[in-house]
Design a protein around this motif. Structure first.
Motif, PDB file in Angstrom:
ATOM      1  N   SER A  55       2.145  -3.429  -2.252  1.00 50.59           N
ATOM      2  CA  SER A  55       3.881  -3.591  -3.582  1.00 50.59           C
ATOM      3  C   SER A  55       3.283  -2.835  -4.370  1.00 50.59           C
ATOM      4  O   SER A  55       2.504  -3.505  -5.190  1.00 50.59           O
ATOM      5  CB  SER A  55       2.992  -5.640  -3.489  1.00 50.59           C
ATOM      6  OG  SER A  55       3.941  -5.877  -4.147  1.00 50.59           O
ATOM      7  N   ILE A  56       4.292  -3.056  -5.016  1.00 53.33           N
ATOM      8  CA  ILE A  56       5.224  -2.643  -5.899  1.00 53.33           C
ATOM      9  C   ILE A  56       6.265  -2.907  -7.264  1.00 53.33           C
ATOM     10  O   ILE A  56       6.865  -3.194  -6.020  1.00 53.33           O
ATOM     11  CB  ILE A  56       5.648  -0.325  -6.166  1.00 53.33           C
ATOM     12  CG1 ILE A  56       4.606  -0.085  -5.593  1.00 53.33           C
ATOM     13  CG2 ILE A  56       6.793   0.155  -6.716  1.00 53.33           C
ATOM     14  CD1 ILE A  56       5.162   1.302  -4.303  1.00 53.33           C
ATOM     15  N   ALA A  57       5.749  -2.991  -8.173  1.00 54.51           N
ATOM     16  CA  ALA A  57       6.565  -3.996  -8.888  1.00 54.51           C
ATOM     17  C   ALA A  57       7.642  -3.114  -8.890  1.00 54.51           C
ATOM     18  O   ALA A  57       7.806  -2.078  -9.039  1.00 54.51           O
ATOM     19  CB  ALA A  57       6.244  -4.465  -9.844  1.00 54.51           C
ATOM     20  N   LEU A  58       9.067  -4.085  -9.470  1.00 50.89           N
ATOM     21  CA  LEU A  58      10.279  -3.283  -9.413  1.00 50.89           C
ATOM     22  C   LEU A  58      10.653  -3.769 -10.878  1.00 50.89           C
ATOM     23  O   LEU A  58      10.999  -4.725 -11.132  1.00 50.89           O
ATOM     24  CB  LEU A  58      11.196  -3.764  -8.570  1.00 50.89           C
ATOM     25  CG  LEU A  58      12.776  -3.204  -8.880  1.00 50.89           C
ATOM     26  CD1 LEU A  58      12.743  -1.199  -8.579  1.00 50.89           C
ATOM     27  CD2 LEU A  58      14.599  -3.822  -7.761  1.00 50.89           C
ATOM     28  N   ARG A  59      10.284  -2.738 -12.380  1.00 52.04           N
ATOM     29  CA  ARG A  59      10.819  -2.988 -13.616  1.00 52.04           C
ATOM     30  C   ARG A  59      12.803  -3.074 -13.681  1.00 52.04           C
ATOM     31  O   ARG A  59      13.344  -2.468 -13.099  1.00 52.04           O
ATOM     32  CB  ARG A  59      10.753  -2.046 -14.232  1.00 52.04           C
ATOM     33  CG  ARG A  59       9.450  -1.674 -14.504  1.00 52.04           C
ATOM     34  CD  ARG A  59       8.726  -0.946 -15.703  1.00 52.04           C
ATOM     35  NE  ARG A  59       9.149   0.547 -15.630  1.00 52.04           N
ATOM     36  CZ  ARG A  59       8.229   1.450 -14.471  1.00 52.04           C
ATOM     37  NH1 ARG A  59       6.948   0.836 -14.685  1.00 52.04           N
ATOM     38  NH2 ARG A  59       8.838   2.064 -15.205  1.00 52.04           N
ATOM     39  N   ARG A  84       9.672  10.267   3.951  1.00 53.68           N
ATOM     40  CA  ARG A  84       9.822   9.204   4.491  1.00 53.68           C
ATOM     41  C   ARG A  84       8.446   7.663   3.782  1.00 53.68           C
ATOM     42  O   ARG A  84       6.822   8.568   3.657  1.00 53.68           O
ATOM     43  CB  ARG A  84       9.341   9.256   6.335  1.00 53.68           C
ATOM     44  CG  ARG A  84      10.011   8.227   6.636  1.00 53.68           C
ATOM     45  CD  ARG A  84      10.338   8.426   7.932  1.00 53.68           C
ATOM     46  NE  ARG A  84      11.562   8.842   8.069  1.00 53.68           N
ATOM     47  CZ  ARG A  84      12.759   8.507   8.384  1.00 53.68           C
ATOM     48  NH1 ARG A  84      12.745   7.250   7.980  1.00 53.68           N
ATOM     49  NH2 ARG A  84      13.863   9.137   8.337  1.00 53.68           N
ATOM     50  N   LEU A  85       8.646   6.734   3.445  1.00 57.83           N
ATOM     51  CA  LEU A  85       7.539   5.703   3.076  1.00 57.83           C
ATOM     52  C   LEU A  85       6.726   5.910   4.048  1.00 57.83           C
ATOM     53  O   LEU A  85       7.307   5.110   5.546  1.00 57.83           O
ATOM     54  CB  LEU A  85       8.168   4.708   2.304  1.00 57.83           C
ATOM     55  CG  LEU A  85       8.840   5.203   1.096  1.00 57.83           C
ATOM     56  CD1 LEU A  85       9.892   3.827   0.003  1.00 57.83           C
ATOM     57  CD2 LEU A  85       8.126   5.825  -0.076  1.00 57.83           C
ATOM     58  N   ALA A  86       5.470   5.382   3.405  1.00 57.67           N
ATOM     59  CA  ALA A  86       4.118   4.858   4.455  1.00 57.67           C
ATOM     60  C   ALA A  86       4.818   3.725   4.803  1.00 57.67           C
ATOM     61  O   ALA A  86       5.182   2.477   3.886  1.00 57.67           O
ATOM     62  CB  ALA A  86       2.902   4.732   3.862  1.00 57.67           C
ATOM     63  N   ASP A 100       2.036   7.372  -3.469  1.00 57.13           N
ATOM     64  CA  ASP A 100       1.363   6.519  -2.781  1.00 57.13           C
ATOM     65  C   ASP A 100       1.454   6.952  -1.144  1.00 57.13           C
ATOM     66  O   ASP A 100       0.062   6.723  -0.301  1.00 57.13           O
ATOM     67  CB  ASP A 100       1.764   4.494  -2.798  1.00 57.13           C
ATOM     68  CG  ASP A 100       1.251   4.498  -4.475  1.00 57.13           C
ATOM     69  OD1 ASP A 100       0.332   4.974  -5.003  1.00 57.13           O
ATOM     70  OD2 ASP A 100       1.886   3.262  -4.908  1.00 57.13           O
ATOM     71  N   SER A 101       2.628   6.652  -0.762  1.00 59.14           N
ATOM     72  CA  SER A 101       2.229   6.881   0.710  1.00 59.14           C
ATOM     73  C   SER A 101       1.769   8.524   1.217  1.00 59.14           C
ATOM     74  O   SER A 101       1.543   8.984   2.251  1.00 59.14           O
ATOM     75  CB  SER A 101       3.809   7.141   1.157  1.00 59.14           C
ATOM     76  OG  SER A 101       4.887   6.327   0.888  1.00 59.14           O
ATOM     77  N   ARG A 102       1.937  10.168  -0.163  1.00 54.44           N
ATOM     78  CA  ARG A 102       0.937  10.651   0.568  1.00 54.44           C
ATOM     79  C   ARG A 102      -0.755  10.608  -0.215  1.00 54.44           C
ATOM     80  O   ARG A 102      -0.783  11.788  -0.207  1.00 54.44           O
ATOM     81  CB  ARG A 102       1.908  12.099  -0.489  1.00 54.44           C
ATOM     82  CG  ARG A 102       3.573  11.924  -0.156  1.00 54.44           C
ATOM     83  CD  ARG A 102       3.669  12.348   1.583  1.00 54.44           C
ATOM     84  NE  ARG A 102       3.028  13.798   2.198  1.00 54.44           N
ATOM     85  CZ  ARG A 102       3.008  13.752   3.534  1.00 54.44           C
ATOM     86  NH1 ARG A 102       3.810  13.234   4.027  1.00 54.44           N
ATOM     87  NH2 ARG A 102       2.526  15.667   2.827  1.00 54.44           N
ATOM     88  N   ARG A 103      -0.991  10.083  -0.522  1.00 55.39           N
ATOM     89  CA  ARG A 103      -2.366   9.870  -1.365  1.00 55.39           C
ATOM     90  C   ARG A 103      -3.468  10.400   0.344  1.00 55.39           C
ATOM     91  O   ARG A 103      -3.088   9.565   1.007  1.00 55.39           O
ATOM     92  CB  ARG A 103      -2.048   8.406  -1.456  1.00 55.39           C
ATOM     93  CG  ARG A 103      -3.781   8.565  -2.164  1.00 55.39           C
ATOM     94  CD  ARG A 103      -4.066   7.064  -2.654  1.00 55.39           C
ATOM     95  NE  ARG A 103      -3.674   6.248  -3.806  1.00 55.39           N
ATOM     96  CZ  ARG A 103      -2.826   5.114  -3.855  1.00 55.39           C
ATOM     97  NH1 ARG A 103      -3.095   4.743  -2.961  1.00 55.39           N
ATOM     98  NH2 ARG A 103      -2.058   4.527  -4.358  1.00 55.39           N
ATOM     99  N   GLY A 104      -4.373  10.990  -0.573  1.00 52.60           N
ATOM    100  CA  GLY A 104      -5.609  11.611   0.704  1.00 52.60           C
ATOM    101  C   GLY A 104      -4.839  12.330   1.166  1.00 52.60           C
ATOM    102  O   GLY A 104      -4.061  13.953   1.615  1.00 52.60           O
ATOM    103  N   TRP A 105      -6.340  12.991   2.339  1.00 54.11           N
ATOM    104  CA  TRP A 105      -6.262  13.862   3.504  1.00 54.11           C
ATOM    105  C   TRP A 105      -4.579  14.252   4.542  1.00 54.11           C
ATOM    106  O   TRP A 105      -5.366  13.050   4.566  1.00 54.11           O
ATOM    107  CB  TRP A 105      -7.084  14.258   3.833  1.00 54.11           C
ATOM    108  CG  TRP A 105      -7.657  15.934   4.813  1.00 54.11           C
ATOM    109  CD1 TRP A 105      -6.655  17.000   4.586  1.00 54.11           C
ATOM    110  CD2 TRP A 105      -7.877  15.700   6.163  1.00 54.11           C
ATOM    111  NE1 TRP A 105      -7.244  17.727   5.467  1.00 54.11           N
ATOM    112  CE2 TRP A 105      -7.203  16.817   6.637  1.00 54.11           C
ATOM    113  CE3 TRP A 105      -8.717  14.961   7.077  1.00 54.11           C
ATOM    114  CZ2 TRP A 105      -8.011  17.353   7.956  1.00 54.11           C
ATOM    115  CZ3 TRP A 105      -8.556  15.183   8.517  1.00 54.11           C
ATOM    116  CH2 TRP A 105      -8.577  16.570   8.368  1.00 54.11           C
ATOM    117  N   PHE A 106      -4.324  14.910   4.460  1.00 49.85           N
ATOM    118  CA  PHE A 106      -3.048  14.881   5.244  1.00 49.85           C
ATOM    119  C   PHE A 106      -3.254  14.429   7.068  1.00 49.85           C
ATOM    120  O   PHE A 106      -2.550  13.806   7.519  1.00 49.85           O
ATOM    121  CB  PHE A 106      -2.187  16.556   5.033  1.00 49.85           C
ATOM    122  CG  PHE A 106      -2.476  17.367   6.181  1.00 49.85           C
ATOM    123  CD1 PHE A 106      -1.667  17.262   7.617  1.00 49.85           C
ATOM    124  CD2 PHE A 106      -2.855  18.273   5.596  1.00 49.85           C
ATOM    125  CE1 PHE A 106      -2.936  18.614   8.632  1.00 49.85           C
ATOM    126  CE2 PHE A 106      -4.259  19.219   6.833  1.00 49.85           C
ATOM    127  CZ  PHE A 106      -3.794  19.450   8.010  1.00 49.85           C
TER     128      PHE A 106
END
Length: 352
Positions: free
Chosen positions: A128-132, A38-40, A106-112
């Motif tokens: 914010s992520i660009a969509l190619r 699941r996305l942050a 990016d959602s899973r970055r860092g300590w749980f």
């Protein structure tokens, strides 16, 4: 003195605390694992909020809100005409899976633990992520080419209009052309960026003539007008009258052909290549070398295959000013020599 009962009590407390911490850590780990797909909150892809969604839910939202909006009709306006690119005629695709994979990372970055605290506490990831995106190749260039064919107006070079009375200079006109490279970029931007307007004004540029009225004189160092009615040959040097000579032209039935020609080749003391015509009689098809039997004297300037300008024997000067030849233009020998010296191959010859 050591109290064994207090020691046992603290041991039990420590064990309970350890077990509780273990349960908290295990619970946090289980919670974090359950949110692994699941996305942050706070993550946006191509401006679309996908926070809190699963990967599949995010993909569906992007398809609906980011890709479908790009499937729209575009309109190009050029010189009072409108050209439409219907929705769907240029298929726009995007690397949705790559964008979602990055969003998950990016959602899973860092300590749980920090992720659990963030999620439970209502925190978010500002990302914010660009969509190619890309579109079907070849469609836009073909569309722009069609617009250019319907829109472009070629420049008209200045020209010379000959008549029996002389030469008139005709001005040229500017043309108009679509700036195809810029238009392709504008259409592509409108396809890939739905915030751009769907109505596009085609960029145009002016096209100048290659030859202006001022350049005509340089283009025409020599020009010949044959006035059959007046039996005159007028010679122009850089479009200015230079000299006029009397001539003879074709007789009835063998008229000197009217029209615009040019000097095809030139000869000094030419042979006579007799045409295969009935009027030539037994000489038809023969070649008569220079000499007393050759009616073509001194010079020859061909302007229509078999027809040409040439000198004649002085004994034939009486034909000058008459319709007397078999289609050629006759001149006195001094006159044809003077004309020959000033007339390069390619000189226009207008027979009026």
């Amino acid at each position: 003195m050591f109290d064994s009962r207090n020691g046992r009590r603290w041991g039990v407390v420590a064990l309970v605390v350890f077990l509780m911490l273990g349960l908290v850590v295990a619970g946090a780990a289980a919670y974090d694992h359950s949110h692994a797909s699941r996305l942050a909150h706070g993550i946006r892809i191509d401006g679309v909020d996908v926070g809190g969604l699963s990967a599949s839910e995010a993909a569906r939202r992007i398809q609906t809100r980011a890709l479908q909006i790009r499937s729209r009709s575009l309109y190009v306006h050029a010189r009072g005409k409108t050209f439409a690119i219907p929705a769907g005629s240029v298929k726009v695709t995007a690397e949705v899976d790559d964008a979602i994979t990055k969003a998950l990372a990016d959602s899973r970055r860092g300590w749980f633990g920090s992720r659990v605290v963030r999620d439970i506490g209502g925190g978010h990831v500002s990302e914010s992520i660009a969509l190619r995106t890309r579109y079907t190749p070849g469609v836009i260039p073909r569309f722009v080419k069609r617009i250019a064919r319907a829109t472009n107006k070629p420049a008209v070079d200045a020209s010379v209009k000959p008549a029996a009375s002389g030469l008139d200079k005709v001005s040229g006109h500017d043309g108009i052309a679509v700036q195809t490279g810029t238009l392709r970029q504008m259409i592509a931007s409108a396809l890939l960026h739905p915030t751009h307007a769907a109505s596009i004004k085609a960029p145009l540029r002016g096209v100048k003539p290659k030859i202006t009225k001022q350049q005509l004189a340089k283009k025409y160092p020599a020009y010949i007008i044959i006035d059959r009615k007046a039996h005159q040959l007028r010679f122009y040097e850089h479009l200015k009258p230079w000299h006029t000579w009397p001539i003879a032209v074709g007789r009835a039935g063998l008229e000197t052909p009217s029209g615009l020609y040019d000097v095809q080749w030139k000869e000094t003391n030419p042979s006579w290549h007799v045409p295969n015509s009935a009027w030539a009689g037994s000489l038809a098809g023969q070649t008569i070398p220079p000499g007393p039997d050759d009616p073509i004297k001194s010079r020859w300037m061909a302007f229509n295959g078999g027809a040409g300008i040439h000198g004649i024997d002085p004994s034939e000067y009486g034909s000058i000013g008459q319709d007397a030849s078999h289609g050629c233009v006759r001149m006195r020998i001094p006159d044809v020599i003077s004309l020959y010296s000033r007339t390069p191959v390619g000189t226009p010859v207008f027979v009026a």
